[in-house]
Motif scaffolding. Structure first.
Motif, short mmCIF file in Angstrom:
data_model
loop_
_atom_site.label_atom_id
_atom_site.label_comp_id
_atom_site.label_asym_id
_atom_site.label_seq_id
_atom_site.Cartn_x
_atom_site.Cartn_y
_atom_site.Cartn_z
N GLN A 25 -17.36 -21.87 -0.81
CA GLN A 25 -18.34 -21.24 0.07
C GLN A 25 -17.52 -19.94 0.40
N VAL A 26 -16.17 -20.31 0.77
CA VAL A 26 -15.22 -19.05 1.42
C VAL A 26 -15.09 -18.13 0.15
N LEU A 27 -14.69 -18.84 -1.20
CA LEU A 27 -14.37 -18.08 -2.33
C LEU A 27 -15.48 -17.14 -2.75
N LYS A 28 -16.90 -17.65 -2.45
CA LYS A 28 -17.99 -16.91 -2.75
C LYS A 28 -18.08 -15.76 -1.74
N THR A 29 -17.93 -16.03 -0.54
CA THR A 29 -17.97 -15.02 0.53
C THR A 29 -16.80 -13.88 0.09
N MET A 30 -15.61 -14.19 -0.26
CA MET A 30 -14.72 -13.05 -0.31
C MET A 30 -14.35 -12.29 -1.69
N GLN A 31 -15.50 -12.64 -2.59
CA GLN A 31 -15.37 -12.27 -3.81
C GLN A 31 -15.89 -10.67 -3.74
N PRO B 297 0.76 -1.15 0.08
CA PRO B 297 0.09 0.12 0.12
C PRO B 297 0.83 1.16 0.29
N LEU B 298 0.46 2.26 -0.77
CA LEU B 298 0.91 3.56 -0.59
C LEU B 298 0.51 4.54 0.34
N PRO B 299 1.57 5.50 0.84
CA PRO B 299 1.13 6.47 1.99
C PRO B 299 -0.10 7.36 1.52
N PHE B 300 -0.92 8.20 2.22
CA PHE B 300 -1.87 9.06 2.14
C PHE B 300 -3.00 8.29 1.32
N ASN B 301 -3.45 7.36 2.10
CA ASN B 301 -4.31 6.08 1.31
C ASN B 301 -5.49 5.92 1.83
N LYS B 302 -6.37 5.27 1.59
CA LYS B 302 -7.44 4.77 1.99
C LYS B 302 -7.68 3.26 2.14
N ILE B 303 -7.46 2.81 2.99
CA ILE B 303 -7.56 1.30 3.28
C ILE B 303 -8.52 0.67 3.89
N GLU B 304 -9.63 -0.12 3.05
CA GLU B 304 -10.69 -0.65 3.92
C GLU B 304 -10.68 -2.38 4.18
N LEU B 305 -10.71 -2.43 5.47
CA LEU B 305 -10.64 -3.75 5.72
C LEU B 305 -12.44 -4.36 6.20
N HIS B 306 -12.71 -5.41 5.58
CA HIS B 306 -13.95 -6.03 5.81
C HIS B 306 -13.83 -7.40 6.52
N VAL B 307 -14.84 -7.38 7.59
CA VAL B 307 -14.56 -8.95 8.19
C VAL B 307 -16.03 -9.44 8.08
N TYR B 308 -16.02 -10.71 7.39
CA TYR B 308 -17.14 -11.27 7.13
C TYR B 308 -17.84 -11.83 8.22
N ASP B 309 -19.14 -12.65 7.94
CA ASP B 309 -19.60 -13.10 9.19
C ASP B 309 -18.93 -14.50 9.22
#
Length: 208
Positions: A202-208, A171-183
């Motif tokens: 199931q995991v592949l479908k979840t994380m797409q 990742p580069l500085p001065f960025n926007k980093i989005e982290l998503h935690v699934y069920d």
């Protein structure tokens, strides 16, 4: 020559540590989904899975949460161990290829002991192929009686090393980093039948 290589490796590792800290300090970090499940104070503990190519982006995110990290028992793992120590993670060292045996019981003993905590495992393993889930995280989930908690990371500005199997992301500085935690996903012994194809899909479908 080995001493020189080791010295250069350690210097590169410390540069990597302070670079990713600088990226986080200058960037907007956005957590979505079930991110409260990641906190050490949460009663239930999980097997946190993410793609190998995203691992560098993740280091500062759970700093101080005391979680366990699976890493390889080789020179590459030595440098990862240094990074994990810096951010307060505890490493469990295993070979590059391990589908079970005594390593699984060692993992269960470590993460369920007095320092009971979440465990992170790269979903596509240390060697790939790219974005192809390995059985190991699911076997570990069944043996430790924990749910799998998928996590994805999206950096607005980044460099991807296309020459590597995992498309390693910087990742580069001065960025926007989005982290998503699934069920959380529950894994049973039945899911491991037939090479765990169903749970992998199931995991592949979840994380797409």
């Amino acid at each position: 020559m080995n001493k020189i290589s080791d010295f250069l490796g350690k210097i590169t590792t410390f540069i990597s540590i302070y670079y990713i800290k600088f990226v986080y300090k200058t960037s907007k970090i956005v957590s979505t989904g079930q991110y409260t499940l990641l906190q050490s104070a949460h009663d239930e503990k999980f097997i946190i899975v993410f793609w190998h190519g995203d691992s560098y982006c993740l280091y500062p995110y759970l700093s101080g949460q005391g979680l366990y990290v699976i890493t390889t028992n080789n020179g590459r793992g030595d440098y990862i161990n240094l990074i994990c120590d810096h951010f307060g993670y505890k490493t469990i060292r295993i070979p590059d290829e391990s589908e079970g045996g005594n390593f699984l019981f060692k993992i269960r003993r470590e993460i369920s002991g007095p320092g009971c905590a979440n465990l992170t495992i790269t979903l596509d393993g240390p060697l790939g192929p790219y974005h192809q889930p390995k059985r190991f995280p699911f076997i570990t989930a069944v043996l430790t009686k924990r749910k799998v908690l998928p996590l994805t990371i999206n950096c607005k500005r980044k460099i991807q090393l296309k020459g590597r199997w995992d498309n390693f992301t910087i990742p580069l500085p001065f960025n926007k980093i989005e982290l998503h935690v699934y069920d959380p996903l529950e894994v049973s012994k039945k899911d491991l039948d037939n090479e765990a194809i169903a749970i992998r899909k199931q995991v592949l479908k979840t994380m797409q």
